[in-house]
Design a protein around this motif. Structure first.
Motif, short mmCIF file in Angstrom:
data_model
loop_
_atom_site.label_atom_id
_atom_site.label_comp_id
_atom_site.label_asym_id
_atom_site.label_seq_id
_atom_site.Cartn_x
_atom_site.Cartn_y
_atom_site.Cartn_z
N THR A 1 28.97 41.09 60.14
CA THR A 1 30.40 41.37 60.20
C THR A 1 31.09 41.11 58.86
N LEU A 2 30.49 40.30 58.00
CA LEU A 2 31.09 40.02 56.69
C LEU A 2 30.76 41.08 55.65
N LEU A 3 29.64 41.75 55.80
CA LEU A 3 29.21 42.71 54.77
C LEU A 3 30.24 43.81 54.48
N PRO A 4 30.86 44.41 55.49
CA PRO A 4 31.87 45.42 55.17
C PRO A 4 33.03 44.88 54.33
N HIS A 5 33.39 43.63 54.57
CA HIS A 5 34.48 43.01 53.80
C HIS A 5 34.04 42.74 52.37
N LEU A 6 32.80 42.28 52.21
CA LEU A 6 32.27 42.05 50.87
C LEU A 6 32.10 43.36 50.12
N ARG A 7 31.65 44.39 50.81
CA ARG A 7 31.52 45.71 50.17
C ARG A 7 32.87 46.25 49.73
N ALA A 8 33.89 46.03 50.54
CA ALA A 8 35.23 46.49 50.17
C ALA A 8 35.68 45.82 48.88
N ALA A 9 35.43 44.54 48.74
CA ALA A 9 35.81 43.83 47.51
C ALA A 9 34.97 44.31 46.33
N ARG A 10 33.68 44.51 46.55
CA ARG A 10 32.81 45.01 45.48
C ARG A 10 33.23 46.41 45.06
N ASP B 1 34.52 47.74 41.47
CA ASP B 1 33.92 48.89 40.78
C ASP B 1 34.98 49.91 40.37
N ARG B 2 35.95 50.13 41.22
CA ARG B 2 37.00 51.12 40.92
C ARG B 2 38.02 50.61 39.92
N ALA C 1 41.48 35.63 43.36
CA ALA C 1 42.47 35.71 44.43
C ALA C 1 42.59 37.15 44.94
N ARG C 2 42.65 38.11 44.03
CA ARG C 2 42.80 39.52 44.43
C ARG C 2 41.55 40.02 45.15
N LEU C 3 40.37 39.73 44.61
CA LEU C 3 39.14 40.19 45.24
C LEU C 3 38.94 39.55 46.61
N ALA C 4 39.26 38.26 46.71
CA ALA C 4 39.14 37.57 48.00
C ALA C 4 40.12 38.16 49.01
N ALA C 5 41.31 38.52 48.54
CA ALA C 5 42.30 39.13 49.44
C ALA C 5 41.81 40.47 49.96
N VAL C 6 41.18 41.25 49.10
CA VAL C 6 40.62 42.54 49.53
C VAL C 6 39.56 42.31 50.62
N ALA C 7 38.78 41.24 50.46
CA ALA C 7 37.74 40.91 51.44
C ALA C 7 38.31 40.20 52.67
N THR D 1 28.02 35.69 41.33
CA THR D 1 29.41 35.48 41.72
C THR D 1 30.21 36.76 41.48
N PRO D 2 31.35 36.89 42.13
CA PRO D 2 32.18 38.07 41.90
C PRO D 2 32.59 38.22 40.43
N LEU D 3 32.88 37.12 39.76
CA LEU D 3 33.29 37.19 38.36
C LEU D 3 32.15 37.67 37.48
N ARG D 4 30.95 37.21 37.75
CA ARG D 4 29.78 37.69 37.00
C ARG D 4 29.52 39.17 37.29
N TYR D 5 29.70 39.57 38.53
CA TYR D 5 29.49 40.96 38.91
C TYR D 5 30.43 41.87 38.12
N VAL D 6 31.71 41.55 38.10
CA VAL D 6 32.68 42.38 37.39
C VAL D 6 32.38 42.38 35.90
N SER D 7 32.04 41.24 35.37
CA SER D 7 31.70 41.16 33.95
C SER D 7 30.50 42.04 33.62
N ARG D 8 29.48 42.00 34.45
CA ARG D 8 28.29 42.83 34.23
C ARG D 8 28.63 44.31 34.32
N ARG D 9 29.46 44.69 35.29
CA ARG D 9 29.85 46.09 35.43
C ARG D 9 30.65 46.56 34.21
#
Length: 145
Positions: free
Chosen positions: A4-13, A17-18, A27-33, A51-59
């Motif tokens: 049940t959490l995966l769709p929320h995590l995907r939405a934030a990811r 990406d966008r 705070a913003r990414l967690a709110a999206v999730a 982590t989300p911050l590492r993910y965005v940095s890598r992207r």
């Protein structure tokens, strides 16, 4: 992890990406999730291995690699286009992930004869305006800072 959490995590990811070139914070990414920041970070890391911050940095660095290979832009222009506000932070993270500086990376690809899109094309097409970058930042810790 429950499914049940995966769709929320995907939405934030997907949001990351966008909107990678915009100021993004936990705070913003967690709110999206729809989660608290701390719960979001733990669950995101469990699901995606970073982590989300590492993910965005890598992207951002992946997008910078694309631009450095294909566009006739300065390293500073690429830095700003992909969402970094500090050339030093961008260069350090790029070197950490890629193994060479952004300048060395661009020069290596240029020596191989790769074609370049004129930098003015990005500006004429509104790529900079579309990045959504504004003078203000978000609240909380900003990604890539």
């Amino acid at each position: 992890m429950t499914g049940t959490l995966l769709p929320h995590l995907r939405a934030a990811r997907d949001h990351a990406d966008r909107h990678y070139a915009e100021p993004l914070d936990l705070a913003r990414l967690a709110a999206v999730a729809g989660m608290s920041r701390h719960h979001f970070v733990r669950r995101f890391r469990a699901a995606y291995g970073e982590t989300p911050l590492r993910y965005v940095s890598r992207r951002r660095i992946e997008r910078a690699q694309d631009l450095l290979r294909a566009a006739n832009l300065t390293v500073t222009e690429v830095c700003m286009l992909v969402g970094y506000s500090s050339l030093g932070s961008f260069s350090a993270r790029f070197t950490e992930l890629v193994g060479e500086s952004p300048t060395a990376y661009r020069e290596r690809w240029a020596a191989q004869g790769g074609g370049h899109i004129p930098g003015c094309w990005f500006f004429m097409r509104g790529v900079v305006a579309q990045s959504g970058r504004s003078a203000g930042g978000g609240s909380g810790r900003s990604v890539g800072e």
